[in-house]
Design an enzyme around this catalytic site. Structure first.
Site, mmCIF file in Angstrom:
data_model
loop_
_atom_site.group_PDB
_atom_site.id
_atom_site.type_symbol
_atom_site.label_atom_id
_atom_site.label_comp_id
_atom_site.label_asym_id
_atom_site.label_seq_id
_atom_site.Cartn_x
_atom_site.Cartn_y
_atom_site.Cartn_z
ATOM 1 N N TRP A 142 -3.291 -12.473 9.963
ATOM 2 C CA TRP A 142 -2.085 -13.239 10.308
ATOM 3 C C TRP A 142 -2.184 -13.961 11.648
ATOM 4 O O TRP A 142 -1.311 -14.764 11.967
ATOM 5 C CB TRP A 142 -0.861 -12.321 10.298
ATOM 6 C CG TRP A 142 -1.059 -11.066 11.108
ATOM 7 C CD1 TRP A 142 -1.465 -9.846 10.631
ATOM 8 C CD2 TRP A 142 -0.903 -10.895 12.528
ATOM 9 N NE1 TRP A 142 -1.573 -8.943 11.659
ATOM 10 C CE2 TRP A 142 -1.226 -9.553 12.832
ATOM 11 C CE3 TRP A 142 -0.521 -11.744 13.573
ATOM 12 C CZ2 TRP A 142 -1.172 -9.044 14.121
ATOM 13 C CZ3 TRP A 142 -0.470 -11.238 14.865
ATOM 14 C CH2 TRP A 142 -0.797 -9.903 15.124
ATOM 15 N N GLU A 188 0.820 -1.214 0.000
ATOM 16 C CA GLU A 188 0.000 0.000 0.000
ATOM 17 C C GLU A 188 0.854 1.265 0.000
ATOM 18 O O GLU A 188 0.333 2.363 -0.071
ATOM 19 C CB GLU A 188 -0.909 0.014 1.240
ATOM 20 C CG GLU A 188 -2.100 -0.910 1.151
ATOM 21 C CD GLU A 188 -1.759 -2.380 1.374
ATOM 22 O OE1 GLU A 188 -0.685 -2.663 1.946
ATOM 23 O OE2 GLU A 188 -2.550 -3.245 0.963
ATOM 24 N N ASP A 215 -8.007 -5.952 -1.022
ATOM 25 C CA ASP A 215 -6.913 -6.199 -0.066
ATOM 26 C C ASP A 215 -7.004 -7.614 0.516
ATOM 27 O O ASP A 215 -6.686 -7.846 1.675
ATOM 28 C CB ASP A 215 -6.915 -5.150 1.064
ATOM 29 C CG ASP A 215 -5.647 -5.192 1.918
ATOM 30 O OD1 ASP A 215 -4.620 -5.714 1.442
ATOM 31 O OD2 ASP A 215 -5.696 -4.714 3.076
ATOM 32 N N HIS A 266 -0.306 6.336 15.174
ATOM 33 C CA HIS A 266 -1.048 7.181 16.112
ATOM 34 C C HIS A 266 -2.561 7.036 15.999
ATOM 35 O O HIS A 266 -3.286 7.630 16.792
ATOM 36 C CB HIS A 266 -0.619 8.640 15.958
ATOM 37 C CG HIS A 266 0.815 8.874 16.356
ATOM 38 N ND1 HIS A 266 1.214 8.969 17.671
ATOM 39 C CD2 HIS A 266 1.948 8.964 15.615
ATOM 40 C CE1 HIS A 266 2.540 9.147 17.720
ATOM 41 N NE2 HIS A 266 3.009 9.137 16.487
#
Ligand code: CA
Length: 715
Positions: free
Chosen positions: A417, A207, A329, A633
């Protein structure tokens, strides 16, 4: 010869004899101590003392035959030892246990070796990732999912792209290989895979820039490159690397190489010791929008596939593509689990694979042929998988070519994952499952001349909340029979994200949750048989091992992974940056350790600075800068604990301090990358955006906190 002489000789012989015996005994003893851990040993499912590979054995099942701790006595499980890791943030990795020593990787790829019985630190290896990222822009995260072991060496791959061989006894570096140009927008978060004297690693970054995925194998002794396999074809004008690339190129059109194509293999490597084949799981397209990638949408090999390679040379053997022409994705970089199944009376060497796209695949690993595929979560992008062609049948408009469309699973996937497990004892696969729907749209996408650049790739599609979530729970633990594709049991969970699984011969399934609890289930029925409140979100999978006839269960505790970057839900868990000490915890039936409680949930409070006059125009420009920050963040500036919450940070109130951190990198030591080319104006804009977010989110703060506390108050 007199009697005493005879006696002397007799005694001498006896002494020699006993010396011989002693030496041979000692030799045997030594042979016992110095175990030969080769690929055969790593593939041995019956071995019960160690945890030698990412998924325990080469088969990646995460099943251990040890049954000392079992459904009947797991209620007595107690903390045996623990190790505080106060400088770590995101802990998602699987420790290894080899011959009494536990090895694990923490934040910034620091490797530690501890005595697996006592938890005493034996050595620590710091690959100095902080120094490596100094002054450089970075993408991805400071965490790693694991390390690899073979023949006396530990292998680790660093965030900035190095692969390092370490002496397992001493913790000293043996060699380092640089696996990609560190100025490229790639990163490594995955565990390397050691097999047959080689070590394999890929990378992430699809990405982030014009990425063309590849994996590289290195010689385990020397670190010298052995072979490289590209996942998608490059520019045909440059010639193809091999026949596989030539074949793959026939499934692309346009000038795909300009945006890299993608396919980055950032996880999911399995070595099949029995068939001597290496399987790699491949990633999504770069960019996601298939009409940008390759205008006349086609399969785009080898995106979202399992590719079987010859382990010695990296030559192509076969592939199975889970998501042709992918647009959402839907990585297939998830675990590739090897299982021996009996299907319709036939013994099948199978691969079990649950990629992001929401289908659970059973594949014949000798031929690459699909046996079955059924949804394990809500799926809307395809109606089913056609078993004849092996291909999905897409639903109308699923590729957002007929307007915005709600798609499940969303880009987090039905399974990511987080390690799944397979128990040959129950015959069940256990999948940490996600349930989310998202709206995909290409409105506003300028197709002509679309070009991704290093560190500003983009995905070519906009995402927004779906009209309706198809599931009333965001995650669950699913137990599925791969032979029948039937769900045998299912446990809905209240929080999103879903840690990896361990299953054992004691008829147990163990899993940690985002809410800070570690649970044991009856592997056959899904009944909860033990709950332990750790007091900090869990993202790593537990492991088990046995030393001196005692079984241990161990796991790293430190909320992490991509979801932990934040957003309102992750923030609401209360696992804030450096508030609760991250830990390695080991349990046994005889444990007596007193583990101090962690700090309670904490929700950083936005600072509203009355003296700061927010300029809406500058704040909007700052919003456009914030995409460089959100990976750590948090979405919407709600931190999930990977990094400080900027709304609550004093640093972002002072231009001087803020510049020192953002541009000059004075917090490099803590893992904060620097952005040396950021202008004064850009910094100013960001400060306005931060103050704006602090102000607008402060209004709802009390309500949000009370809701979050209430959600987790029962039990
Ligand atoms: Ca991706």
């Amino acid at each position: 010869m007199n009697c005493s002489q005879q006696n002397l000789i007799k005694n001498g012989l006896l002494i020699i004899l006993s010396l011989c015996l002693f030496i041979s005994c000692e030799k045997k003893e030594k042979e016992k101590i110095i175990k030969i851990i080769d690929d055969k040993a790593i593939a041995d499912e019956n071995q019960s003392s160690d945890w030698l590979a990412y998924g325990r054995t080469h088969n990646e099942r995460r099943f251990s035959p040890i049954k000392d701790i079992n459904v009947g006595n797991v209620a007595n499980l107690k903390v045996d030892w623990f190790l505080d890791l106060p400088n770590d943030v995101s802990l998602v990795s699987t420790p290894l246990v080899v011959d009494g020593t536990m090895y694990f990787t923490g934040t910034m790829n620091i490797i530690r070796a501890v005595d697996a019985v006592t938890g005493k630190l034996l050595w620590q290896f710091d690959p100095k990732v902080r120094e490596a990222i100094k002054g450089k822009r970075q993408v991805g995260w400071a965490h790693s999912r694991g390390i690899s072991f073979s023949e006396g060496k530990i292998f680790t791959a660093t965030w900035d792209g190095r692969l390092i061989g370490i002496n397992a006894k001493t913790g000293k570096e043996i060699w380092t290989a640089v696996t990609f140009d560190p100025n490229r927008s790639l990163f490594i978060s995955g565990a390397p895979k050691a097999f047959k004297g080689k070590v394999l690693i890929g990378n992430g970054g699809t990405e982030e820039g014009p990425a063309r995925g590849f994996v590289t194998a290195y010689d385990a002794e020397t670190g010298k490159e052995a072979w490289k396999f590209y996942i998608v074809p490059g520019n045909p004008a440059d010639g193809f690397e091999n026949e596989a690339m030539e074949m793959a190129a026939k499934t692309w059109n346009g000038e795909w190489w300009k945006n890299g194509g993608g396919g980055n293999a950032w996880h999911g490597f399995t070595y099949d010791e029995e068939l001597d084949v290496l399987y790699i799981g491949t990633g999504n397209g770069s960019p996601w929008n298939p009409r940008i990638r390759s205008p006349k949408v086609d399969d785009n090999l080898f995106l979202c596939s399992i590719v079987a390679l010859k382990p010695d040379s990296g030559e192509y053997l076969w592939h199975y593509q889970t998501t042709p022409g992918e647009a959402w994705d839907y990585n297939s970089t998830m675990d590739i689990v090897l299982a021996d199944l009996k299907i319709d009376g036939e013994d099948i060497k199978a691969i079990l694979h649950a990629p992001k796209n929401g289908f659970f695949y059973v594949i014949n690993r000798k031929t690459g042929k699909l046996i079955s595929a059924e949804p394990f979560t809500e799926v809307t992008w395809a109606s089913h998988i056609d078993l004849k062609t092996g291909k999905p049948v897409l639903t109308e408009g699923a590729r957002y070519d007929k307007g915005p469309v709600d798609i499940a699973p969303d880009s987090w996937g039905g399974h990511t994952w987080h390690a799944m497990a397979y128990s040959p004892q129950t015959g069940l696969a256990y999948i940490p499952t996600l349930h989310r729907t998202d709206k995909y749209s290409d409105e506003g996408v300028v197709y002509d001349g679309w070009q991704s650049k290093e560190f500003s790739g983009g995905i070519g599609v906009s995402l927004s909340p779906a009209d309706k979530q198809l599931s009333d729970h965001p995650s669950s633990l699913e137990a599925i029979d791969p032979v029948t594709q039937k769900k045998v049991w299912s446990i809905p969970q209240k929080d999103f994200w879903n840690a990896g699984i361990l299953t054992t011969g004691g008829n147990l399934v163990l899993q940690g949750r985002s809410d800070g609890k570690l649970l044991a289930y009856n592997a056959k029925t899904g009944q909860i048989v033990w709950t332990f409140n750790i007091g900090l979100g869990i993202s790593a999978p537990p492991i088990t091992y046995k030393i001196n006839d005692k079984q241990y269960i161990s796991l790293l505790v430190g909320f992490g992974g991509g979801y932990a970057r934040g957003g309102i839900d992750a923030y609401s868990l209360g696992w804030s940056y450096r508030t609760q000490t991250r830990r390695l915890i080991t349990f046994s039936l005889e444990g007596t350790a007193e583990m101090p409680a962690l700090s309670p949930r904490h929700f950083p409070k936005p600072i509203v600075d009355q003296n700061f006059i927010i300029n809406e125009n500058l704040a909007q420009k700052g919003y456009n800068e914030y995409w460089k920050c959100f990976n750590c963040h948090g979405d919407g500036m709600y931190s999930g604990g990977l990094a400080p919450d900027l709304r609550a940070s004093g640093i972002s109130l002072s231009k001087e301090a803020f510049t020192a951190v953002v541009r000059d990198g004075i917090k490099n030591e803590m893992g904060m990358p620097s952005f040396p080319d950021m202008t004064d104006e850009q910094i100013e804009n960001l400060m306005h955006f931060i103050r704006k977010r602090a102000k607008e989110t402060s209004v709802d703060y009390e309500h949000l906190v009370s809701k979050a506390i209430e959600k987790h108050s029962e039990e």
